[in-house]
Scaffold this active site. Structure first.
Site, mmCIF file in Angstrom:
data_model
loop_
_atom_site.group_PDB
_atom_site.id
_atom_site.type_symbol
_atom_site.label_atom_id
_atom_site.label_comp_id
_atom_site.label_asym_id
_atom_site.label_seq_id
_atom_site.Cartn_x
_atom_site.Cartn_y
_atom_site.Cartn_z
ATOM 1 N N GLY A 34 1.160 -1.791 -0.044
ATOM 2 C CA GLY A 34 0.290 -0.131 -0.054
ATOM 3 C C GLY A 34 1.459 1.040 0.131
ATOM 4 O O GLY A 34 0.538 2.236 0.587
ATOM 5 N N GLY A 77 0.024 4.987 -0.591
ATOM 6 C CA GLY A 77 -1.282 5.568 -0.573
ATOM 7 C C GLY A 77 -0.270 6.713 0.465
ATOM 8 O O GLY A 77 0.038 7.256 0.602
ATOM 9 N N GLY A 78 -2.322 7.046 0.648
ATOM 10 C CA GLY A 78 -1.458 8.161 2.045
ATOM 11 C C GLY A 78 -0.502 7.353 2.873
ATOM 12 O O GLY A 78 0.059 9.176 3.476
ATOM 13 N N ILE A 79 -0.658 7.161 3.803
ATOM 14 C CA ILE A 79 0.319 6.353 4.514
ATOM 15 C C ILE A 79 1.051 6.195 4.032
ATOM 16 O O ILE A 79 2.478 6.264 3.975
ATOM 17 C CB ILE A 79 -0.548 5.690 5.626
ATOM 18 C CG1 ILE A 79 -1.539 6.163 6.530
ATOM 19 C CG2 ILE A 79 0.413 4.879 6.703
ATOM 20 C CD1 ILE A 79 -2.334 5.250 6.728
ATOM 21 N N GLY A 80 1.458 5.173 2.717
ATOM 22 C CA GLY A 80 2.772 4.668 2.189
ATOM 23 C C GLY A 80 3.335 5.566 2.076
ATOM 24 O O GLY A 80 4.552 4.702 2.257
ATOM 25 N N MET A 86 0.653 9.839 10.700
ATOM 26 C CA MET A 86 0.328 7.655 11.182
ATOM 27 C C MET A 86 1.457 7.294 10.662
ATOM 28 O O MET A 86 2.002 6.378 11.297
ATOM 29 C CB MET A 86 -0.755 7.609 9.777
ATOM 30 C CG MET A 86 -1.036 6.191 10.299
ATOM 31 S SD MET A 86 -1.250 4.953 11.780
ATOM 32 C CE MET A 86 0.583 4.268 11.548
ATOM 33 N N HIS A 132 -8.082 -0.685 18.472
ATOM 34 C CA HIS A 132 -7.399 1.314 18.017
ATOM 35 C C HIS A 132 -8.867 1.197 17.432
ATOM 36 O O HIS A 132 -8.991 1.402 16.316
ATOM 37 C CB HIS A 132 -6.566 0.673 16.780
ATOM 38 C CG HIS A 132 -6.733 2.370 15.613
ATOM 39 N ND1 HIS A 132 -6.113 2.979 16.780
ATOM 40 C CD2 HIS A 132 -6.686 2.440 14.613
ATOM 41 C CE1 HIS A 132 -5.264 3.925 15.745
ATOM 42 N NE2 HIS A 132 -6.638 3.547 14.490
ATOM 43 N N ARG A 165 -0.546 10.763 19.854
ATOM 44 C CA ARG A 165 -1.736 11.597 20.231
ATOM 45 C C ARG A 165 -1.524 12.221 21.782
ATOM 46 O O ARG A 165 -1.974 13.077 21.929
ATOM 47 C CB ARG A 165 -2.735 11.085 19.822
ATOM 48 C CG ARG A 165 -3.166 11.353 18.319
ATOM 49 C CD ARG A 165 -4.413 10.758 18.086
ATOM 50 N NE ARG A 165 -4.846 11.449 16.302
ATOM 51 C CZ ARG A 165 -5.274 9.988 15.615
ATOM 52 N NH1 ARG A 165 -5.327 9.342 16.394
ATOM 53 N NH2 ARG A 165 -5.270 9.764 13.987
ATOM 54 N N ASP A 199 -1.942 6.327 18.654
ATOM 55 C CA ASP A 199 -2.857 6.319 19.876
ATOM 56 C C ASP A 199 -1.563 7.253 21.494
ATOM 57 O O ASP A 199 -2.202 8.458 21.742
ATOM 58 C CB ASP A 199 -3.156 5.560 20.539
ATOM 59 C CG ASP A 199 -4.744 4.636 19.030
ATOM 60 O OD1 ASP A 199 -5.294 5.957 18.376
ATOM 61 O OD2 ASP A 199 -4.632 3.295 19.322
HETATM 62 N N1 LIG Z 1 -4.016 2.353 12.310
HETATM 63 C C1 LIG Z 1 -4.161 3.940 12.731
HETATM 64 O O1 LIG Z 1 -3.734 4.032 13.810
HETATM 65 C C2 LIG Z 1 -4.373 3.707 11.038
HETATM 66 C C3 LIG Z 1 -4.680 3.355 10.050
HETATM 67 N N2 LIG Z 1 -5.120 3.692 9.195
HETATM 68 C C4 LIG Z 1 -5.572 3.077 7.973
HETATM 69 O O2 LIG Z 1 -4.576 2.896 7.121
HETATM 70 C C5 LIG Z 1 -5.478 2.381 5.974
HETATM 71 C C6 LIG Z 1 -4.939 3.121 4.604
HETATM 72 O O3 LIG Z 1 -4.898 4.845 4.643
HETATM 73 P P1 LIG Z 1 -4.245 5.755 3.206
HETATM 74 O O4 LIG Z 1 -3.085 5.592 3.248
HETATM 75 O O5 LIG Z 1 -4.957 7.634 4.145
HETATM 76 O O6 LIG Z 1 -5.535 5.436 2.878
HETATM 77 P P2 LIG Z 1 -4.996 5.284 0.629
HETATM 78 O O7 LIG Z 1 -6.046 5.196 0.258
HETATM 79 O O8 LIG Z 1 -4.683 6.910 0.238
HETATM 80 O O9 LIG Z 1 -4.163 4.752 0.545
HETATM 81 C C7 LIG Z 1 -4.015 3.240 0.384
HETATM 82 C C8 LIG Z 1 -3.242 2.224 -0.326
HETATM 83 O O10 LIG Z 1 -3.259 1.065 -0.805
HETATM 84 C C9 LIG Z 1 -3.591 0.716 -2.246
HETATM 85 N N3 LIG Z 1 -3.773 -0.500 -2.422
HETATM 86 C C10 LIG Z 1 -5.219 -0.998 -1.953
HETATM 87 N N4 LIG Z 1 -5.664 -2.272 -1.949
HETATM 88 C C11 LIG Z 1 -4.380 -2.874 -2.294
HETATM 89 C C12 LIG Z 1 -3.510 -4.444 -2.329
HETATM 90 N N5 LIG Z 1 -4.814 -5.557 -2.682
HETATM 91 N N6 LIG Z 1 -2.568 -4.299 -2.177
HETATM 92 C C13 LIG Z 1 -1.865 -3.084 -2.108
HETATM 93 N N7 LIG Z 1 -2.376 -2.136 -1.986
HETATM 94 C C14 LIG Z 1 -3.530 -1.561 -2.294
HETATM 95 C C15 LIG Z 1 -4.275 1.849 -3.030
HETATM 96 O O11 LIG Z 1 -3.730 1.314 -3.733
HETATM 97 C C16 LIG Z 1 -3.840 3.227 -2.133
HETATM 98 O O12 LIG Z 1 -2.678 3.509 -2.784
HETATM 99 C C17 LIG Z 1 -7.078 2.701 5.862
HETATM 100 O O13 LIG Z 1 -7.415 1.803 6.237
HETATM 101 C C18 LIG Z 1 -6.943 4.040 7.115
HETATM 102 O O14 LIG Z 1 -8.155 3.674 8.173
HETATM 103 C C19 LIG Z 1 -5.406 4.949 9.161
HETATM 104 C C20 LIG Z 1 -4.185 5.765 9.770
HETATM 105 C C21 LIG Z 1 -4.207 5.333 11.290
HETATM 106 O O1 LIG Z 2 -9.192 6.941 11.530
HETATM 107 C C1 LIG Z 2 -9.482 7.038 11.169
HETATM 108 O O2 LIG Z 2 -9.575 6.361 10.415
HETATM 109 C C2 LIG Z 2 -7.447 6.815 11.459
HETATM 110 C C3 LIG Z 2 -7.108 6.182 12.241
HETATM 111 O O3 LIG Z 2 -7.436 4.913 12.603
HETATM 112 C C4 LIG Z 2 -6.518 6.550 12.902
HETATM 113 O O4 LIG Z 2 -6.429 8.463 12.550
HETATM 114 O O5 LIG Z 2 -6.543 7.142 14.043
#
Ligand SMILES: NC(=O)C1=CN([C@@H]2O[C@H](COP(=O)(O)OP(=O)(O)OC[C@H]3O[C@@H](n4cnc5c(N)ncnc54)[C@H](O)[C@@H]3O)[C@@H](O)[C@H]2O)C=CC1
Ligand SMILES: O=C([O-])CC(=O)C(=O)O
Length: 340
Positions: free
Chosen positions: A30, A33-36, A250, A200, A176, A173
């Site tokens: 991933g 993506g935004g995090i990746g 993140m 989480h 923050r 968490d």
């Molecule tokens: N654990 C935590 O504290 C946090 C978790 N998250 C979670 O992280 C995840 C990603 O968030 P963002 O990066 O903002 O989303 P995003 O949509 O910007 O990026 C996700 C990436 O995953 C890719 N992707 C989708 N399916 C895939 C697959 N099968 N194989 C490989 N890549 C694939 C997409 O093409 C995209 O580039 C979300 O589920 C979000 O809720 C977000 C913030 C904090």
């Molecule tokens: O809030 C969300 O969906 C993403 C996340 O897990 C966080 O920012 O802690």
């Protein structure tokens, strides 16, 4: 192929001799993506990473080409968005970070992401279990309370599950909590260590302020602070207004956790991070995974630290947390059983 294998051999050696090679292949699934992207950037800047392997269903090679111009020693490779590319990306990895999945939009809970992200995480876990069964897997994709049990069920079904090597990343968490308490107390967040336990999402996130530098915080100040830590993610989702959730903070949190694992793998003792792992702490109440402080070692989880003393208010938060957590975990387990 040859390079990937060589890295694996070095890692194998280090399992026996912590002071041997410092080479570490880290994979990000991933990665575009935004995090990746910012996560991969931070890993490119980490001298403990020797090989950065980037996979995404779109854009992986582009991100890799961009990062590969940064003048640090590690190699960066972006893999083709197909099964062969994913396999090659994973082979020889010591750490696999999984931020692949859809983020929230305003009005959604993390659980609302389950239908989309459960199968994404399941399929990536299958590939990881086949190609790099000994790697540490760091799950970022939400809902973490369910996606971590999904990975464990997949690994179990393939006979390669090692609970010491599977982590839900809850570092954000804690990051923050440290920042928010410093804002209230007008202190330096670098000096604020707040234990956060549970899971989480929302009420499963339980900050233990009584164990912080500000044990006497009470009343409305405490309630507001606890609520802000529990629902910090919502603040970002709301502010981004449909464009996603926390990505930069993140990325920092994910990079910190990966760095801690690498420090422990490379022989440092006493590295402690809070993380969501298979845990004995509340197993007697039917809750098999729980986030708490965990001491890390060369093989992943070295020791799960007890929750410690909590006050009556915090015990109530834990009780509430356990109810939701149990359901979230079961949902992940059931998903893999029904959709292997
Ligand atoms: N654990 C935590 O504290 C946090 C978790 N998250 C979670 O992280 C995840 C990603 O968030 P963002 O990066 O903002 O989303 P995003 O949509 O910007 O990026 C996700 C990436 O995953 C890719 N992707 C989708 N399916 C895939 C697959 N099968 N194989 C490989 N890549 C694939 C997409 O093409 C995209 O580039 C979300 O589920 C979000 O809720 C977000 C913030 C904090
Ligand atoms: O809030 C969300 O969906 C993403 C996340 O897990 C966080 O920012 O802690």
């Amino acid at each position: 192929m040859f390079a990937a294998r060589q890295t694996f051999n070095l890692f194998q050696k280090r399992a026996f001799s912590a002071s041997a090679s410092q080479a570490s292949k880290v994979a990000v699934l991933g990665a575009a993506g935004g995090i990746g992207q910012p996560l991969s950037l931070l890993l490119k800047l980490n001298p403990r990473v020797s090989e950065l392997a980037l996979y995404d269903i779109r854009g992986g090679p582009g991100v890799a080409a961009d990062l590969s111009h940064i003048n640090t020693n590690s190699t960066v490779t972006g893999y083709n968005p197909d099964a062969a590319g994913l396999k090659e990306c994973l082979e020889g990895s010591e750490i696999i970070l999984i931020p692949a999945g859809v983020p929230r939009k305003p009005g959604m809970t993390r659980d609302d992401l389950f239908n989309t992200n459960a199968s994404i995480v399941r399929d990536l876990a299958k590939a990881a279990a086949d190609a790099a069964p000994k790697a540490h897997v760091l799950v970022i994709a939400n809902p973490v309370n369910s996606t971590v049990p999904i990975v464990s069920e997949v690994y179990k079904s393939k006979g390669v599950y090692d609970p010491k090597r599977l982590f839900g990343v809850t570092t954000l968490d804690v990051v923050r909590a440290s920042r928010f308490i410093s804002e209230v107390q007008k202190t330096d967040p670098a000096n604020e260590k707040v234990t956060v336990v549970g899971g989480h999402s929302g009420v499963t996130i339980v900050p233990l302020l009584s164990q912080s530098n500000h044990a006497s915080i009470s009343g409305e100040t405490r309630d507001t602070l606890v609520n802000r830590i529990q629902f910090g993610g919502d603040e970002v989702v709301k502010a981004k207004d449909g464009a996603g959730s926390a990505t930069l903070s993140m990325a920092m949190a994910g990079a910190r956790f990966a760095e801690s694992l690498l420090r422990a793998a490379q022989g440092e003792k006493g590295v402690v991070e809070p993380t969501f792992v298979e845990s004995p702490l509340y197993k007697d109440q039917g809750v098999d995974f729980f986030a708490s402080k965990v001491e890390l070692g060369p093989n992943g989880v070295e020791k799960i630290l007890p929750v410690g003393e909590v006050n009556e208010y915090e015990q109530k938060l834990i009780d509430t947390c356990l109810v939701d957590l149990k359901k979230n975990i079961q949902k992940g387990v059931d998903f893999v059983k029904a959709n292997p």
